[in-house]
Design a protein around this motif. Structure first.
Motif, PDB file in Angstrom:
ATOM      1  N   LEU A  82       0.787  -1.127   0.046  1.00 48.91           N
ATOM      2  CA  LEU A  82      -0.091   0.088  -0.014  1.00 48.91           C
ATOM      3  C   LEU A  82       0.961   1.281  -0.139  1.00 48.91           C
ATOM      4  N   PHE A  83       0.723   2.074  -0.826  1.00 49.23           N
ATOM      5  CA  PHE A  83       1.484   3.428  -1.044  1.00 49.23           C
ATOM      6  C   PHE A  83       0.938   4.643  -0.262  1.00 49.23           C
ATOM      7  N   ALA A  84       1.606   5.317   0.377  1.00 56.41           N
ATOM      8  CA  ALA A  84       1.152   6.576   1.028  1.00 56.41           C
ATOM      9  C   ALA A  84       2.216   7.801   0.586  1.00 56.41           C
ATOM     10  N   THR A  85       1.911   8.924   1.093  1.00 53.37           N
ATOM     11  CA  THR A  85       2.516  10.031   0.957  1.00 53.37           C
ATOM     12  C   THR A  85       2.640  10.834   2.228  1.00 53.37           C
ATOM     13  N   LEU A  86       3.827  10.975   2.718  1.00 51.68           N
ATOM     14  CA  LEU A  86       3.844  11.731   4.047  1.00 51.68           C
ATOM     15  C   LEU A  86       3.735  13.373   3.761  1.00 51.68           C
ATOM     16  N   ALA A  94      -3.097  21.332  17.818  1.00 50.77           N
ATOM     17  CA  ALA A  94      -3.585  20.925  18.966  1.00 50.77           C
ATOM     18  C   ALA A  94      -4.365  19.583  18.894  1.00 50.77           C
ATOM     19  N   SER A  95      -5.192  19.384  17.765  1.00 48.37           N
ATOM     20  CA  SER A  95      -6.259  18.446  17.456  1.00 48.37           C
ATOM     21  C   SER A  95      -6.344  18.179  15.799  1.00 48.37           C
ATOM     22  N   TYR A  96      -6.561  17.286  15.311  1.00 49.31           N
ATOM     23  CA  TYR A  96      -7.224  16.786  14.269  1.00 49.31           C
ATOM     24  C   TYR A  96      -8.039  16.254  13.709  1.00 49.31           C
ATOM     25  N   LYS A  97      -8.816  16.112  12.807  1.00 49.04           N
ATOM     26  CA  LYS A  97     -10.161  15.447  12.563  1.00 49.04           C
ATOM     27  C   LYS A  97      -9.711  14.483  11.476  1.00 49.04           C
ATOM     28  N   PRO A  98      -9.537  13.189  11.780  1.00 44.20           N
ATOM     29  CA  PRO A  98      -9.022  11.880  10.684  1.00 44.20           C
ATOM     30  C   PRO A  98     -10.210  11.730   9.934  1.00 44.20           C
ATOM     31  N   GLU A  99      -9.693  11.551   8.566  1.00 41.51           N
ATOM     32  CA  GLU A  99     -10.497  11.031   7.637  1.00 41.51           C
ATOM     33  C   GLU A  99     -10.174   9.420   7.326  1.00 41.51           C
ATOM     34  N   THR A 100     -10.784   8.509   6.548  1.00 44.28           N
ATOM     35  CA  THR A 100     -10.263   7.437   6.072  1.00 44.28           C
ATOM     36  C   THR A 100      -9.288   7.665   5.105  1.00 44.28           C
ATOM     37  N   GLY A 101      -8.134   6.692   5.461  1.00 44.60           N
ATOM     38  CA  GLY A 101      -6.818   6.659   4.774  1.00 44.60           C
ATOM     39  C   GLY A 101      -5.805   7.476   5.446  1.00 44.60           C
ATOM     40  N   ASP A 102      -5.986   8.386   6.543  1.00 47.50           N
ATOM     41  CA  ASP A 102      -5.138   9.122   7.253  1.00 47.50           C
ATOM     42  C   ASP A 102      -4.115   8.268   7.869  1.00 47.50           C
ATOM     43  N   ILE A 103      -3.101   8.621   8.081  1.00 44.55           N
ATOM     44  CA  ILE A 103      -1.743   8.248   8.627  1.00 44.55           C
ATOM     45  C   ILE A 103      -1.304   9.280   9.843  1.00 44.55           C
ATOM     46  N   THR A 104      -1.830   8.933  10.938  1.00 44.45           N
ATOM     47  CA  THR A 104      -1.557  10.052  12.267  1.00 44.45           C
ATOM     48  C   THR A 104      -0.775   9.218  13.257  1.00 44.45           C
ATOM     49  N   LEU A 105      -0.214  10.305  14.047  1.00 49.18           N
ATOM     50  CA  LEU A 105       0.433   9.982  15.488  1.00 49.18           C
ATOM     51  C   LEU A 105      -0.640  10.398  16.412  1.00 49.18           C
ATOM     52  N   TYR A 106      -0.712   9.569  17.642  1.00 50.89           N
ATOM     53  CA  TYR A 106      -1.465   9.963  18.456  1.00 50.89           C
ATOM     54  C   TYR A 106      -0.471  10.250  19.597  1.00 50.89           C
ATOM     55  N   ALA A 107       0.028  11.675  19.821  1.00 49.56           N
ATOM     56  CA  ALA A 107       1.133  11.981  20.521  1.00 49.56           C
ATOM     57  C   ALA A 107       1.076  11.527  22.100  1.00 49.56           C
ATOM     58  N   LEU A 125      -3.892  14.575  18.417  1.00 46.23           N
ATOM     59  CA  LEU A 125      -3.822  13.557  16.989  1.00 46.23           C
ATOM     60  C   LEU A 125      -3.131  14.471  16.077  1.00 46.23           C
ATOM     61  N   VAL A 126      -1.904  14.077  15.318  1.00 42.01           N
ATOM     62  CA  VAL A 126      -1.120  14.680  14.360  1.00 42.01           C
ATOM     63  C   VAL A 126      -1.149  13.888  13.152  1.00 42.01           C
ATOM     64  N   ARG A 127      -1.560  14.643  11.942  1.00 40.89           N
ATOM     65  CA  ARG A 127      -1.562  13.665  10.874  1.00 40.89           C
ATOM     66  C   ARG A 127      -0.217  13.746  10.321  1.00 40.89           C
ATOM     67  N   LEU A 128       0.152  12.485   9.791  1.00 43.29           N
ATOM     68  CA  LEU A 128       1.575  12.428   9.128  1.00 43.29           C
ATOM     69  C   LEU A 128       1.698  12.291   7.797  1.00 43.29           C
ATOM     70  N   GLY A 129       0.337  11.914   7.188  1.00 43.13           N
ATOM     71  CA  GLY A 129       0.248  11.776   5.889  1.00 43.13           C
ATOM     72  C   GLY A 129      -1.077  10.821   5.500  1.00 43.13           C
ATOM     73  N   ARG A 130      -1.045  10.328   3.839  1.00 48.47           N
ATOM     74  CA  ARG A 130      -2.300   9.647   3.737  1.00 48.47           C
ATOM     75  C   ARG A 130      -1.988   8.424   2.673  1.00 48.47           C
ATOM     76  N   PHE A 131      -2.793   7.764   2.647  1.00 49.11           N
ATOM     77  CA  PHE A 131      -2.767   6.521   1.576  1.00 49.11           C
ATOM     78  C   PHE A 131      -2.910   7.285   0.208  1.00 49.11           C
ATOM     79  N   ASP A 132      -2.448   6.776  -0.754  1.00 48.71           N
ATOM     80  CA  ASP A 132      -2.696   7.114  -1.991  1.00 48.71           C
ATOM     81  C   ASP A 132      -3.951   6.346  -2.748  1.00 48.71           C
ATOM     82  N   GLY A 133      -4.301   5.391  -2.272  1.00 53.29           N
ATOM     83  CA  GLY A 133      -5.359   4.525  -2.541  1.00 53.29           C
ATOM     84  C   GLY A 133      -5.910   3.395  -1.818  1.00 53.29           C
TER      85      GLY A 133
END
Length: 154
Positions: free
Chosen positions: A50-54, A96-109, A127-135
């Motif tokens: 599975l490919f993703a982009t940070l 300070a916060s993030y609202k994640p969507e399907t396919g998000d790669i995050t850190l729970y600090a 919650l800190v977004r790191l990136g997202r899956f490409d597909g």
């Protein structure tokens, strides 16, 4: 066609059409900045990749510096797959916060763990977004714990 060449080719088309990429996080909805270097990674689950982009952020760059990683993903609340990271990440400048969507790669600090969302979730403090899956992320939708290797795409 090589994946990296395809991305460069796609960017060239966007530019040749006179379009521009978002210049700020507010315009794009993430931490991408025009002219930044995006890091492509892959999650290897057995024979599937599975490919993703940070994102271009301190936390995402710090995560990329850890790669390659061998982790065990576990389900958490029927919403995300989580795994412990070997150390805390640099969250300098993270919201300070993030609202994640399907396919998000995050850190729970607060816990220092990776959290991959396969369902959208409410805005969460820490919650800190790191990136997202490409597909598609369907390969992650398995029951039980399972191993994954995460590495930078060369």
């Amino acid at each position: 066609m090589d994946r990296r060449k395809f991305l460069i080719w796609g960017h060239a088309i966007i530019c040749s059409l006179g379009l521009s990429l978002p210049a700020t996080a507010e315009e794009s909805g993430n931490t991408f900045r025009k002219g930044s270097t995006m890091t492509e990674i892959q999650f290897i689950l057995g024979s599937e990749r599975l490919f993703a982009t940070l994102d271009d952020s301190p936390a995402a760059r710090d995560f990329a510096a850890m790669l390659p990683l061998e982790l065990t993903l576990s389900d958490y609340h029927g919403t995300e797959k989580i795994a412990d990271l070997p150390r805390k990440l640099d969250t300098t400048g993270a919201p300070a916060s993030y609202k994640p969507e399907t396919g998000d790669i995050t850190l729970y600090a607060p816990w220092g763990n990776l959290a991959i969302f396969y369902k959208p979730f409410q805005s969460s403090r820490g919650l800190v977004r790191l990136g997202r899956f490409d597909g598609s992320i369907s390969a992650l939708l398995k029951d039980g714990d399972f191993p994954v290797r995460i590495e930078i795409v060369e």
